[in-house]
Scaffold this active site. Structure first.
Site, mmCIF file in Angstrom:
data_model
loop_
_atom_site.group_PDB
_atom_site.id
_atom_site.type_symbol
_atom_site.label_atom_id
_atom_site.label_comp_id
_atom_site.label_asym_id
_atom_site.label_seq_id
_atom_site.Cartn_x
_atom_site.Cartn_y
_atom_site.Cartn_z
ATOM 1 N N ARG A 120 0.810 -1.227 0.000
ATOM 2 C CA ARG A 120 0.000 0.000 0.000
ATOM 3 C C ARG A 120 0.841 1.275 0.000
ATOM 4 N NH1 ARG A 120 -2.453 -3.260 3.521
ATOM 5 N NH2 ARG A 120 -4.269 -4.318 2.676
ATOM 6 N N LYS A 142 2.851 11.811 -10.475
ATOM 7 C CA LYS A 142 2.003 10.947 -11.299
ATOM 8 C C LYS A 142 2.794 9.707 -11.662
ATOM 9 C CE LYS A 142 -1.125 13.996 -13.853
ATOM 10 N NZ LYS A 142 -1.515 14.382 -15.222
ATOM 11 N N GLU A 184 9.201 19.304 -24.968
ATOM 12 C CA GLU A 184 8.473 19.558 -23.714
ATOM 13 C C GLU A 184 9.027 20.791 -22.999
ATOM 14 O OE1 GLU A 184 5.861 17.806 -22.748
ATOM 15 O OE2 GLU A 184 6.066 15.780 -23.565
ATOM 16 N N LYS A 226 7.632 23.302 -13.753
ATOM 17 C CA LYS A 226 6.752 22.148 -13.506
ATOM 18 C C LYS A 226 6.376 22.065 -12.023
ATOM 19 C CE LYS A 226 4.811 17.983 -13.940
ATOM 20 N NZ LYS A 226 4.895 16.667 -14.546
ATOM 21 N N GLU A 236 -4.525 17.693 -10.293
ATOM 22 C CA GLU A 236 -5.163 18.083 -11.551
ATOM 23 C C GLU A 236 -6.654 18.354 -11.384
ATOM 24 O OE1 GLU A 236 -3.458 16.019 -14.856
ATOM 25 O OE2 GLU A 236 -4.894 16.863 -16.268
ATOM 26 N N ARG A 241 -2.797 22.391 -13.849
ATOM 27 C CA ARG A 241 -1.946 21.295 -14.298
ATOM 28 C C ARG A 241 -2.303 20.858 -15.719
ATOM 29 N NH1 ARG A 241 0.544 16.581 -10.352
ATOM 30 N NH2 ARG A 241 1.781 15.632 -11.978
ATOM 31 N N ASN A 245 -0.839 20.001 -20.828
ATOM 32 C CA ASN A 245 -1.276 19.198 -21.969
ATOM 33 C C ASN A 245 -1.281 19.968 -23.271
ATOM 34 O OD1 ASN A 245 -1.742 16.861 -20.462
ATOM 35 N ND2 ASN A 245 -3.707 17.656 -19.780
ATOM 36 N N HIS A 248 -0.918 18.321 -26.585
ATOM 37 C CA HIS A 248 -1.020 16.882 -26.351
ATOM 38 C C HIS A 248 -2.325 16.271 -26.839
ATOM 39 C CE1 HIS A 248 2.639 17.381 -24.149
ATOM 40 N NE2 HIS A 248 2.658 16.139 -23.746
ATOM 41 N N HIS A 252 -1.263 13.348 -28.944
ATOM 42 C CA HIS A 252 -1.523 11.950 -28.569
ATOM 43 C C HIS A 252 -2.224 11.201 -29.697
ATOM 44 C CE1 HIS A 252 -1.217 12.565 -23.943
ATOM 45 N NE2 HIS A 252 -0.097 12.085 -24.452
ATOM 46 N N HIS A 265 7.011 10.855 -29.291
ATOM 47 C CA HIS A 265 6.134 11.724 -28.510
ATOM 48 C C HIS A 265 6.438 13.212 -28.762
ATOM 49 C CE1 HIS A 265 3.538 12.929 -25.230
ATOM 50 N NE2 HIS A 265 4.531 13.623 -24.716
HETATM 51 N N1 NAD Z 1 4.517 11.043 -14.786
HETATM 52 C C1 NAD Z 1 4.451 12.123 -15.534
HETATM 53 O O1 NAD Z 1 4.014 13.181 -15.094
HETATM 54 C C2 NAD Z 1 4.949 12.042 -16.932
HETATM 55 C C3 NAD Z 1 5.164 13.224 -17.657
HETATM 56 C C4 NAD Z 1 5.688 13.119 -18.943
HETATM 57 C C5 NAD Z 1 5.956 11.880 -19.490
HETATM 58 N N2 NAD Z 1 5.714 10.756 -18.763
HETATM 59 C C6 NAD Z 1 6.015 9.431 -19.315
HETATM 60 O O2 NAD Z 1 7.406 9.340 -19.573
HETATM 61 C C7 NAD Z 1 7.621 8.406 -20.609
HETATM 62 C C8 NAD Z 1 8.607 8.995 -21.585
HETATM 63 O O3 NAD Z 1 9.817 9.248 -20.913
HETATM 64 P P1 NAD Z 1 11.209 9.145 -21.671
HETATM 65 O O4 NAD Z 1 11.151 9.943 -22.886
HETATM 66 O O5 NAD Z 1 12.263 9.428 -20.680
HETATM 67 O O6 NAD Z 1 11.232 7.618 -22.168
HETATM 68 P P2 NAD Z 1 12.126 6.367 -21.730
HETATM 69 O O7 NAD Z 1 12.123 6.165 -20.283
HETATM 70 O O8 NAD Z 1 11.687 5.238 -22.576
HETATM 71 O O9 NAD Z 1 13.589 6.793 -22.161
HETATM 72 C C9 NAD Z 1 13.901 6.945 -23.519
HETATM 73 C C10 NAD Z 1 15.118 6.071 -23.908
HETATM 74 O O10 NAD Z 1 16.293 6.704 -23.414
HETATM 75 C C11 NAD Z 1 17.033 5.795 -22.634
HETATM 76 N N3 NAD Z 1 17.757 6.579 -21.636
HETATM 77 C C12 NAD Z 1 17.233 7.272 -20.591
HETATM 78 N N4 NAD Z 1 18.200 7.960 -19.976
HETATM 79 C C13 NAD Z 1 19.358 7.705 -20.626
HETATM 80 C C14 NAD Z 1 20.699 8.145 -20.484
HETATM 81 N N5 NAD Z 1 21.042 9.033 -19.551
HETATM 82 N N6 NAD Z 1 21.627 7.665 -21.337
HETATM 83 C C15 NAD Z 1 21.290 6.801 -22.323
HETATM 84 N N7 NAD Z 1 20.031 6.373 -22.528
HETATM 85 C C16 NAD Z 1 19.081 6.822 -21.695
HETATM 86 C C17 NAD Z 1 15.999 4.840 -22.089
HETATM 87 O O11 NAD Z 1 16.576 3.622 -21.679
HETATM 88 C C18 NAD Z 1 15.099 4.683 -23.298
HETATM 89 O O12 NAD Z 1 15.627 3.778 -24.206
HETATM 90 C C19 NAD Z 1 6.262 8.095 -21.212
HETATM 91 O O13 NAD Z 1 5.850 6.815 -20.798
HETATM 92 C C20 NAD Z 1 5.361 9.153 -20.617
HETATM 93 O O14 NAD Z 1 4.028 8.712 -20.456
HETATM 94 C C21 NAD Z 1 5.222 10.822 -17.515
HETATM 95 ZN ZN ZN Z 2 4.361 15.037 -23.144
#
Ligand code: NAD
Ligand code: ZN
Length: 365
Positions: A120, A142, A184, A226, A236, A241, A245, A248, A252, A265
């Site tokens: 939990r 999130k 972003e 942020k 949100e 917040r 988007n 987006h 999306h 993305h």
């Molecule tokens: N929680 C939130 O508020 C929030 C906000 C925005 C995005 N997201 C989520 O985040 C995700 C996208 O994040 P992302 O773009 O980081 O994707 P990701 O985690 O898949 O990373 C992208 C690629 O880069 C690699 N990588 C990461 N750091 C590295 C480094 N320092 N050196 C070499 N390779 C590295 C990863 O292994 C992966 O292959 C989506 O799932 C999205 O929904 C969440």
């Molecule tokens: Zn985004």
């Protein structure tokens, strides 16, 4: 080293930003939990580059286990979460322990969700290593995973104990991923902060070369923007917040229509922002200068990939299935002028359609 306090009323925490600060993680965490066990969740790709520094730091104070999850959005699933639960149990983690998530947004969201639900809820530390994760995903609590019906449909709010951003890790990030993050980062400027927008515009060369001092400021200021949004609207509820988007809604839909492979993305939301800018112009919400400023900055960072091979009708259909569509009305974030975005309840469909169509032939660009 910079420290930003995320002043949430019941679970405030710090964001640390610096160069080479992975080695400080153990000392920071020791002050915050009672237990002696921590588990790093990462993937092989990231862990092979940055894992050692983190593990060495944590091992000074804790019994450290490591769980590597597979790399990629397609593994942001309940099955991966189950793997993390089992590793938690094997590592005998409890509520006095912590999970340390090292990686991009996928790792942070998945490990964060496992931490939110194992027993939990146990503490999580976010150590983001991608530009998207640093500027956005790791801040705000999130967490969640995807299911076949859609992205991020299962999740929980779970604020981290702290967030540690070592900008040195960005040097190993592939170029395509870095660009994804830039989309972003620029978005933050457009919707909330004109000074930041200008900083990005004026430091194009340093940003693209990943010069440390410029990257530091880019990451720190984006994180502060942020964090400010999160503090004013943690769950949100009041629309603040939702401004994040921007781009987006259409983004999306493009991402999904392209099967999550044709458009990254970042590329998809850039198109979404351009369409939103033109919709704002068409509905008399902003002037032409505001549209051009946005398109110019996207162009100067080479972030625009015009639409190809996707059907407008299908993209529009997806807009109506968006979890943010209400009563058949598509709601948009529109930008009045750089630094000032607003949530708009509905936009006439004919305008959406015609602005979307312009993204194909590049007329809008
Ligand atoms: N929680 C939130 O508020 C929030 C906000 C925005 C995005 N997201 C989520 O985040 C995700 C996208 O994040 P992302 O773009 O980081 O994707 P990701 O985690 O898949 O990373 C992208 C690629 O880069 C690699 N990588 C990461 N750091 C590295 C480094 N320092 N050196 C070499 N390779 C590295 C990863 O292994 C992966 O292959 C989506 O799932 C999205 O929904 C969440
Ligand atoms: Zn985004």
């Amino acid at each position: 080293l910079k420290k930003i306090r995320v002043k949430l009323s019941s679970n405030a925490y710090n964001i640390y930003i610096g160069d080479g600060i992975l080695k400080n993680t153990g000392t920071l965490l020791r002050k915050l939990i009672e237990g002696n066990r921590v588990m790093i969740v990462s993937n092989k790709n990231v862990y092979s580059r940055h894992g050692k520094a983190l593990k060495t730091s944590l091992s000074k104070y804790f019994n450290v286990s490591v769980h590597l999850m597979p790399d990629g959005e397609k593994f942001k699933t309940l099955k991966t979460v189950e793997g993390i639960y089992n590793a938690c149990a094997a590592g005998r983690l409890d509520r006095y322990s912590a999970i340390v998530a090292l990686g991009g947004g996928v790792t942070g969201d998945t490990a964060g969700f496992a931490a939110a639900t194992y027993m939990r809820g146990i503490p999580v530390v976010q150590v983001p290593t991608s530009l998207i994760a640093m500027s956005d995903a790791a801040i705000g609590g999130k967490t969640g995973v995807d299911i076949p019906a859609g992205k991020n449909l299962v999740g929980a709010f779970h604020q981290p104990l702290f967030v540690l951003m070592d900008i040195n890790t960005l040097l190993t990030l592939p170029d395509e991923e870095y660009r994804n993050g830039l989309s972003e980062v620029i978005k933050h400027g457009i919707i909330l902060d004109k000074r930041y927008f200008n900083f990005i515009k004026d430091n194009r060369v340093g940003i693209l070369k990943r010069e440390k001092n410029v990257v530091f400021r880019m990451v720190a200021d984006s994180a502060a923007i942020k964090a400010g949004v999160v503090v004013s609207d943690e769950k949100e509820k009041n629309g603040k917040r939702a401004l994040l988007n921007y781009g987006h809604t259409i983004g999306h839909a493009i991402e999904a229509e392209g099967g999550f492979s044709e458009y990254k993305h970042g590329q998809a939301i850039v198109l979404g922002m351009i369409a939103a800018a033109n919709i704002a112009l068409k509905t008399g919400f902003c002037d032409e200068k505001t549209v051009n400023e946005q398109i110019q900055v996207f162009n100067s960072f080479n972030l625009i990939k015009p639409l190809k091979n996707l059907k407008t009708a299908n993209i529009i259909k997806r807009l109506y299935n968006d979890k943010k569509a209400r009563n058949g009305q598509i709601r948009f974030v529109l930008t009045k002028e750089i630094g000032h975005a607003k949530f708009i309840k509905s936009v006439p469909n004919t305008i959406i359609k015609s602005e979307l169509e312009k993204l194909y032939i590049g007329e809008a660009l």
